[in-house]
Design a protein around this motif. Structure first.
Motif, PDB file in Angstrom:
ATOM      1  N   PRO A   1      25.602  41.685  94.490  1.00 43.84           N
ATOM      2  CA  PRO A   1      24.176  41.605  94.130  1.00 43.84           C
ATOM      3  C   PRO A   1      23.465  42.940  94.348  1.00 43.84           C
ATOM      4  N   GLY A   2      22.671  43.326  93.383  1.00 45.05           N
ATOM      5  CA  GLY A   2      21.940  44.587  93.461  1.00 45.05           C
ATOM      6  C   GLY A   2      22.652  45.750  92.805  1.00 45.05           C
ATOM      7  N   ALA A   3      23.934  45.578  92.483  1.00 48.79           N
ATOM      8  CA  ALA A   3      24.692  46.639  91.811  1.00 48.79           C
ATOM      9  C   ALA A   3      24.693  46.392  90.298  1.00 48.79           C
ATOM     10  N   THR A   4      24.865  47.463  89.539  1.00 48.19           N
ATOM     11  CA  THR A   4      24.939  47.372  88.087  1.00 48.19           C
ATOM     12  C   THR A   4      26.322  47.817  87.635  1.00 48.19           C
ATOM     13  N   ALA A   5      26.915  47.047  86.729  1.00 44.99           N
ATOM     14  CA  ALA A   5      28.249  47.354  86.214  1.00 44.99           C
ATOM     15  C   ALA A   5      28.141  47.987  84.833  1.00 44.99           C
ATOM     16  N   PHE A   6      29.029  48.954  84.568  1.00 43.51           N
ATOM     17  CA  PHE A   6      29.061  49.672  83.290  1.00 43.51           C
ATOM     18  C   PHE A   6      30.492  49.717  82.774  1.00 43.51           C
ATOM     19  N   PHE A   7      30.698  49.263  81.547  1.00 38.48           N
ATOM     20  CA  PHE A   7      32.029  49.336  80.925  1.00 38.48           C
ATOM     21  C   PHE A   7      32.063  50.513  79.952  1.00 38.48           C
ATOM     22  N   VAL A   8      33.082  51.357  80.074  1.00 40.80           N
ATOM     23  CA  VAL A   8      33.282  52.472  79.160  1.00 40.80           C
ATOM     24  C   VAL A   8      34.576  52.212  78.381  1.00 40.80           C
ATOM     25  N   THR A   9      34.441  52.124  77.065  1.00 43.69           N
ATOM     26  CA  THR A   9      35.580  51.783  76.224  1.00 43.69           C
ATOM     27  C   THR A   9      36.608  52.910  76.235  1.00 43.69           C
TER      28      THR A   9
ATOM     29  N   VAL B   1      29.008  50.431  89.467  1.00 41.06           N
ATOM     30  CA  VAL B   1      30.442  50.601  89.261  1.00 41.06           C
ATOM     31  C   VAL B   1      30.673  50.812  87.768  1.00 41.06           C
ATOM     32  N   VAL B   2      31.374  51.892  87.455  1.00 43.83           N
ATOM     33  CA  VAL B   2      31.719  52.212  86.073  1.00 43.83           C
ATOM     34  C   VAL B   2      33.220  52.003  85.935  1.00 43.83           C
ATOM     35  N   PHE B   3      33.616  51.186  84.957  1.00 43.78           N
ATOM     36  CA  PHE B   3      35.037  50.924  84.788  1.00 43.78           C
ATOM     37  C   PHE B   3      35.383  50.972  83.311  1.00 43.78           C
ATOM     38  N   GLY B   4      36.633  51.253  83.019  1.00 42.31           N
ATOM     39  CA  GLY B   4      37.048  51.367  81.626  1.00 42.31           C
ATOM     40  C   GLY B   4      38.347  50.633  81.371  1.00 42.31           C
ATOM     41  N   TYR B   5      38.596  50.382  80.083  1.00 44.23           N
ATOM     42  CA  TYR B   5      39.860  49.767  79.676  1.00 44.23           C
ATOM     43  C   TYR B   5      40.047  50.061  78.197  1.00 44.23           C
ATOM     44  N   ALA B   6      41.281  50.343  77.818  1.00 44.31           N
ATOM     45  CA  ALA B   6      41.582  50.676  76.429  1.00 44.31           C
ATOM     46  C   ALA B   6      41.987  49.415  75.673  1.00 44.31           C
ATOM     47  N   CYS B   7      40.975  48.631  75.265  1.00 43.08           N
ATOM     48  CA  CYS B   7      41.259  47.378  74.569  1.00 43.08           C
ATOM     49  C   CYS B   7      40.031  46.934  73.802  1.00 43.08           C
ATOM     50  N   HIS B   8      40.240  46.457  72.583  1.00 48.41           N
ATOM     51  CA  HIS B   8      39.144  45.904  71.792  1.00 48.41           C
ATOM     52  C   HIS B   8      38.516  44.703  72.503  1.00 48.41           C
ATOM     53  N   ASN B   9      37.208  44.587  72.402  1.00 52.95           N
ATOM     54  CA  ASN B   9      36.503  43.411  72.893  1.00 52.95           C
ATOM     55  C   ASN B   9      36.472  42.356  71.789  1.00 52.95           C
ATOM     56  N   THR B  10      37.656  41.799  71.516  1.00 53.65           N
ATOM     57  CA  THR B  10      37.789  40.800  70.446  1.00 53.65           C
ATOM     58  C   THR B  10      38.544  39.566  70.934  1.00 53.65           C
ATOM     59  N   THR B  11      38.469  39.265  72.226  1.00 53.44           N
ATOM     60  CA  THR B  11      39.219  38.123  72.742  1.00 53.44           C
ATOM     61  C   THR B  11      38.660  36.789  72.240  1.00 53.44           C
ATOM     62  N   LEU B  12      37.406  36.771  71.798  1.00 54.37           N
ATOM     63  CA  LEU B  12      36.815  35.516  71.324  1.00 54.37           C
ATOM     64  C   LEU B  12      37.309  35.129  69.937  1.00 54.37           C
ATOM     65  N   GLY B  13      37.780  36.087  69.165  1.00 52.92           N
ATOM     66  CA  GLY B  13      38.283  35.780  67.829  1.00 52.92           C
ATOM     67  C   GLY B  13      37.196  35.793  66.774  1.00 52.92           C
ATOM     68  N   SER B  14      37.634  35.760  65.515  1.00 54.07           N
ATOM     69  CA  SER B  14      36.706  35.910  64.389  1.00 54.07           C
ATOM     70  C   SER B  14      35.931  34.638  64.066  1.00 54.07           C
TER      71      SER B  14
ATOM     72  N   ALA C   1      23.260  59.437  96.883  1.00 54.68           N
ATOM     73  CA  ALA C   1      24.386  58.526  96.695  1.00 54.68           C
ATOM     74  C   ALA C   1      25.703  59.248  96.938  1.00 54.68           C
ATOM     75  N   ARG C   2      26.733  58.444  97.110  1.00 53.95           N
ATOM     76  CA  ARG C   2      28.093  58.960  97.240  1.00 53.95           C
ATOM     77  C   ARG C   2      28.915  58.366  96.103  1.00 53.95           C
ATOM     78  N   ILE C   3      29.705  59.201  95.431  1.00 55.17           N
ATOM     79  CA  ILE C   3      30.511  58.764  94.299  1.00 55.17           C
ATOM     80  C   ILE C   3      31.987  58.909  94.646  1.00 55.17           C
ATOM     81  N   SER C   4      32.758  57.866  94.359  1.00 51.65           N
ATOM     82  CA  SER C   4      34.202  57.929  94.570  1.00 51.65           C
ATOM     83  C   SER C   4      34.907  57.383  93.332  1.00 51.65           C
TER      84      SER C   4
ATOM     85  N   VAL D   1      29.642  53.997  92.901  1.00 51.01           N
ATOM     86  CA  VAL D   1      28.436  54.694  93.364  1.00 51.01           C
ATOM     87  C   VAL D   1      27.831  53.890  94.508  1.00 51.01           C
ATOM     88  N   GLU D   2      27.771  54.512  95.693  1.00 51.43           N
ATOM     89  CA  GLU D   2      27.207  53.854  96.882  1.00 51.43           C
ATOM     90  C   GLU D   2      25.961  54.593  97.346  1.00 51.43           C
TER      91      GLU D   2
END
Length: 202
Positions: A188-196, A153-166, A101-104, A143-144
């Motif tokens: 299709p065929g790719a897997t996504a990964f979220f990193v907090t 694809v691994v992606f991140g964001y600095a935010c609580h996953n609380t948009t749905l509310g209590s 694979a190739r990673i960028s 990752v290709e």
């Protein structure tokens, strides 16, 4: 689970779960079994929970700490034990299906996050504090395969996953889960990964 092996033979494993958090009793069990089965050390494993507040409850609590009935705590413990099994199996599957694979790396931004710590004369409360610190960056690892097709694809964001509310009592991946689904539908065929990211106040 994403398994990456460098040309020098060093391997790293990323495990992402749509739940509130990985607790030490879980990661310790998983790491020991992975070392025994695949020869990987603990420092080769990265666990990242999306921290959705609409995910399964997996904490082994002291009696009465979470006001769970004993039969409910038994179900929590059973689910946690199954999660260990499933995770070890998934790590094995990822290792067994590695290919060249190739990673960028890149970065973009998203602007829905807001600092929720509001300071007043009475103390600190919840709300929106527009002048406070917030990180809008979205780091992305691509990752290709050798043909240029997206594998992960691994992606991140600095935010609580609380948009749905209590008031939400249904299992849901929140914004990270929606982003996972959208990315995997678009590719299709790719897997996504979220990193907090570092979003405790966000």
């Amino acid at each position: 689970v994403l398994a990456i092996e460098h040309n020098d033979g060093n391997r790293v494993i990323l495990v992402v779960g749509e739940m509130t958090g990985y607790f030490d009793y879980l990661t310790t069990q998983i790491a020991q079994r992975v070392e025994d089965k695949f020869g990987l050390a603990r420092d080769q494993l990265l666990f990242s929970a999306t921290h959705t507040h609409s995910g399964p409850f997996i904490k082994r609590a002291r009696p009465g700490a979470w006001k769970l009935a004993p039969e409910d705590q038994e179900l929590v413990d059973l689910y946690a034990d199954q999660l260990v099994d499933y995770t070890v199996t998934a790590i094995g599957d990822a290792l067994a299906t590695m290919s060249p694979a190739r990673i960028s790396f890149g970065k973009t931004e998203a602007y829905f996050a807001a600092n929720r710590r509001v300071v007043t004369d009475e103390g600190v409360g919840f709300g929106v504090s527009p002048e406070a610190v917030v990180d809008h960056s979205v780091p992305v690892l691509r990752v290709e395969d050798q043909q240029g097709e997206l594998r992960a694809v691994v992606f991140g964001y600095a935010c609580h996953n609380t948009t749905l509310g209590s008031d939400n009592y249904l299992f849901h991946g929140d914004f990270a889960g929606v982003a996972h689904s959208w990315l995997e539908t678009q590719h299709p065929g790719a897997t996504a990964f979220f990193v907090t990211g570092c979003g405790a106040d966000i």
